[in-house]
Enzyme design. Sequence first.
Site, PDB file in Angstrom:
ATOM      1  N   LYS A 181       0.990  -1.384   0.436  1.00 38.95           N
ATOM      2  CA  LYS A 181      -0.224  -0.613   0.077  1.00 38.95           C
ATOM      3  C   LYS A 181       0.401   1.476  -0.029  1.00 38.95           C
ATOM      4  CE  LYS A 181      -1.500   3.020   2.925  1.00 38.95           C
ATOM      5  NZ  LYS A 181      -1.041   3.529   2.019  1.00 38.95           N
ATOM      6  N   GLY A 233       7.156   5.331   8.411  1.00 35.31           N
ATOM      7  CA  GLY A 233       5.814   5.729   8.926  1.00 35.31           C
ATOM      8  C   GLY A 233       6.181   7.039  10.232  1.00 35.31           C
ATOM      9  N   GLU A 236       2.627   8.782  15.044  1.00 30.09           N
ATOM     10  CA  GLU A 236       1.140   9.011  14.917  1.00 30.09           C
ATOM     11  C   GLU A 236       0.273   7.563  14.239  1.00 30.09           C
ATOM     12  OE1 GLU A 236      -2.029  12.756  14.456  1.00 30.09           O
ATOM     13  OE2 GLU A 236       0.606  13.226  14.615  1.00 30.09           O
ATOM     14  N   GLU A 255       8.667   0.625  11.054  1.00 27.56           N
ATOM     15  CA  GLU A 255      10.305   1.346  11.326  1.00 27.56           C
ATOM     16  C   GLU A 255       9.492   2.743  11.300  1.00 27.56           C
ATOM     17  OE1 GLU A 255      12.804   0.601  10.970  1.00 27.56           O
ATOM     18  OE2 GLU A 255      13.270  -1.317   9.908  1.00 27.56           O
ATOM     19  N   CYS A 290      14.311   9.559   6.360  1.00 32.44           N
ATOM     20  CA  CYS A 290      14.107   9.296   8.328  1.00 32.44           C
ATOM     21  C   CYS A 290      15.306   9.782   9.104  1.00 32.44           C
ATOM     22  CB  CYS A 290      13.258   8.054   8.598  1.00 32.44           C
ATOM     23  SG  CYS A 290      14.244   6.918   7.365  1.00 32.44           S
ATOM     24  N   GLU A 390      10.910  15.722  15.263  1.00 31.62           N
ATOM     25  CA  GLU A 390      11.136  15.494  13.904  1.00 31.62           C
ATOM     26  C   GLU A 390      10.461  16.361  13.124  1.00 31.62           C
ATOM     27  OE1 GLU A 390       9.218  11.809  11.537  1.00 31.62           O
ATOM     28  OE2 GLU A 390      11.589  11.435  11.283  1.00 31.62           O
TER      29      GLU A 390
HETATM   30  P1  NAD Z   1       2.660   8.212   7.613  1.00 34.88           P
HETATM   31  O1  NAD Z   1       2.487   7.677   8.932  1.00 34.88           O
HETATM   32  O2  NAD Z   1       1.457   9.735   7.315  1.00 34.88           O
HETATM   33  O3  NAD Z   1       2.131   6.924   6.462  1.00 34.88           O
HETATM   34  C1  NAD Z   1       3.145   6.467   6.006  1.00 34.88           C
HETATM   35  C2  NAD Z   1       1.667   4.978   5.666  1.00 34.88           C
HETATM   36  O4  NAD Z   1       0.800   5.094   6.350  1.00 34.88           O
HETATM   37  C3  NAD Z   1       1.306   5.734   4.346  1.00 34.88           C
HETATM   38  O5  NAD Z   1       1.183   4.584   3.188  1.00 34.88           O
HETATM   39  C4  NAD Z   1      -0.298   5.751   4.527  1.00 34.88           C
HETATM   40  O6  NAD Z   1      -1.516   6.490   3.491  1.00 34.88           O
HETATM   41  C5  NAD Z   1      -0.613   4.869   5.449  1.00 34.88           C
HETATM   42  N1  NAD Z   1      -1.675   5.591   6.728  1.00 34.88           N
HETATM   43  C6  NAD Z   1      -2.149   6.486   6.827  1.00 34.88           C
HETATM   44  N2  NAD Z   1      -2.994   6.350   8.201  1.00 34.88           N
HETATM   45  C7  NAD Z   1      -3.095   5.089   8.335  1.00 34.88           C
HETATM   46  C8  NAD Z   1      -3.635   4.135   9.286  1.00 34.88           C
HETATM   47  N3  NAD Z   1      -4.472   4.735   9.597  1.00 34.88           N
HETATM   48  N4  NAD Z   1      -3.309   2.842   9.259  1.00 34.88           N
HETATM   49  C9  NAD Z   1      -2.937   2.445   8.240  1.00 34.88           C
HETATM   50  N5  NAD Z   1      -2.226   3.292   7.620  1.00 34.88           N
HETATM   51  C10 NAD Z   1      -1.959   4.549   7.165  1.00 34.88           C
HETATM   52  O7  NAD Z   1       3.896   9.193   6.998  1.00 34.88           O
HETATM   53  P2  NAD Z   1       5.154   9.395   5.920  1.00 34.88           P
HETATM   54  O8  NAD Z   1       3.479  10.696   6.123  1.00 34.88           O
HETATM   55  O9  NAD Z   1       4.006   8.869   4.708  1.00 34.88           O
HETATM   56  O10 NAD Z   1       6.518   9.653   6.148  1.00 34.88           O
HETATM   57  C11 NAD Z   1       6.532  10.482   6.471  1.00 34.88           C
HETATM   58  C12 NAD Z   1       7.297  10.116   8.049  1.00 34.88           C
HETATM   59  O11 NAD Z   1       7.226   8.649   8.330  1.00 34.88           O
HETATM   60  C13 NAD Z   1       8.117  10.443   9.160  1.00 34.88           C
HETATM   61  O12 NAD Z   1       7.930   9.841  10.359  1.00 34.88           O
HETATM   62  C14 NAD Z   1       9.642   9.714   8.724  1.00 34.88           C
HETATM   63  O13 NAD Z   1      10.369   9.508   9.552  1.00 34.88           O
HETATM   64  C15 NAD Z   1       8.703   8.547   8.788  1.00 34.88           C
HETATM   65  N6  NAD Z   1       9.793   7.451   8.164  1.00 34.88           N
HETATM   66  C16 NAD Z   1      10.389   6.569   8.253  1.00 34.88           C
HETATM   67  C17 NAD Z   1      11.550   5.274   7.982  1.00 34.88           C
HETATM   68  C18 NAD Z   1      12.131   3.951   8.647  1.00 34.88           C
HETATM   69  O14 NAD Z   1      12.592   3.975   8.260  1.00 34.88           O
HETATM   70  N7  NAD Z   1      12.446   4.208   9.114  1.00 34.88           N
HETATM   71  C19 NAD Z   1      12.043   6.139   6.376  1.00 34.88           C
HETATM   72  C20 NAD Z   1      10.772   7.028   5.417  1.00 34.88           C
HETATM   73  C21 NAD Z   1       9.986   7.566   6.789  1.00 34.88           C
END
Ligand code: NAD
Length: 487
Positions: A181, A233, A236, A255, A290, A390
């Site tokens: 997804k 992601g 939250e 992650e 990240c 962050e």
């Molecule tokens: P996000 O948490 O908003 O979204 C991540 C994913 O979750 C997306 O595919 C989104 O559509 C999905 N999502 C949203 N609501 C959901 C729900 N209720 N249930 C399940 N899935 C849901 O994050 P973002 O804005 O896309 O990315 C930024 C964040 O990701 C930052 O905090 C960043 O640090 C983190 N990140 C971490 C890594 C790592 O490997 N540690 C890598 C890249 C980004």
Amino acid sequence: MQRTLPDKLPAPRLVIGGGDVISTSGGVYEHHYAATGGVQAEVPLAGPAEVDAAVAAARAAFPAWRDLDLNRRRDILQELARRLVADGERLGAIATLEVGTPNLLASSSSAMAADWFTYYAGWIGRSAGEVVPVPAGGALDYVLDEPLGVIAAIIPWNGPLISIGMKVAPALAAGNCVVLKPPENAPFSALRFAELAAEAGLPPGVLNVIPGGAEAGSALCSHPGVDKITFTGGGETARKVFAAAAQALTPVVLELGGKSANIVFPDADLDAAATMAVSAGLMMLSGQGCILPTRLLVHDDVYDEMVTRVVAGADALTVGDPWQPTTMMGPLATAAQLERVTRAVDSALSDKAGKLLAGGRRPDGLDAGYFYRPTVFGDVDPASDLAQTEIFGPVLAILRFRSEEEAVELANNTQYGLAAYIHTRDLRRAHVMAAALDAGGVAVNGFPIVPSAAPFGGVKQSGFGREGGIWGLREFQRTKNVYIGLQ
Ligand code: NAD
């Protein structure tokens, strides 16, 4: 700068059971090109019905994929790696259109993803179980590593292709099927990846791609047909994922974000340290990564010199049209990201969290896109939001320290624990610091971008579980013990 190439974008759709599905049951996302703000695509989004269909397709494809001749499984993943490399230019163009990544840098992510597929193809047929000695004789006890079944892979928008390499490669190598997804605003890399996977011979249903938002994500995480969730992601969202997964007791890998410390000692190679502080701390992905070192901790003895170098480096970064080969930093990915960064910088200024040394504003003449100047704050208050939270944008917080102990205390003093970086030529100090830092990974005198053979992941609020190496493979296997009485 009206250069958009929508013809390079794959048709927005869902891919379920090998077939294209256009369904808007999860709504439609209007995709904007980050460099101009112009609409360039309408993305149909999955709803719960498509989540069901994708999980069912993956479940149906699982027995044949699990039982496929291992040489054939390996050949398919190797062929997919080759196709990712060969498609570098197209995938680079997609990344530029999808999230505004400078095109010169964008092409490298397909090679990185390919590396993960090549690496995990190498594990196929090599992850053998064990024979376990049993106390009483007359018995044989052995352990089988088996695939789990259906993996839900939920990825963010900042580097979709790399996330695909890190999650989909080990999941498929271990014999699982995947429901991938991607988020609403970055479905295109994943859709192109699905085309390449099919061309490489991946059977229909083994990989399903369902672009979607929170509704689809939530349906996927609570789905009883999913055997494991691997999520990248924000924290939250991760809490919602964890809560939804609890309904079916589905295991998860999380992650999450970071605020990684980059610690510079007086004996460091200051040229290298300053270059990394600027390129990884500000420029790369416009700060939307990240593992990026967004807190720079500098020893008092070299503080002024480092700050001078970093500020000069930040001011010299060319921000602009991501198609221009001279552009080092493109726009932020979305209007929401621009708003988030602007808000964080404005709050830092009004809180007097630090001294603004560079940026702090949008670049001149680039009002239409989501651009922001690389921004540097010095003498940042360690307790401030600027030092603690962050931002996910090109904002560097510089803090001062006077001893190893103080550096460790400052570095560990956040909720996150993804990565930490040290610059020193002192071997003793490098090892002592590496042991003392609360992070999933520590790098000394370098910036390794997630090597496929090494474990990657966080501690504390940066998540749990690992991607990469044997650790990443094991996340997608279950362990079965077999006892055979021989008397
Ligand atoms: P996000 O948490 O908003 O979204 C991540 C994913 O979750 C997306 O595919 C989104 O559509 C999905 N999502 C949203 N609501 C959901 C729900 N209720 N249930 C399940 N899935 C849901 O994050 P973002 O804005 O896309 O990315 C930024 C964040 O990701 C930052 O905090 C960043 O640090 C983190 N990140 C971490 C890594 C790592 O490997 N540690 C890598 C890249 C980004």
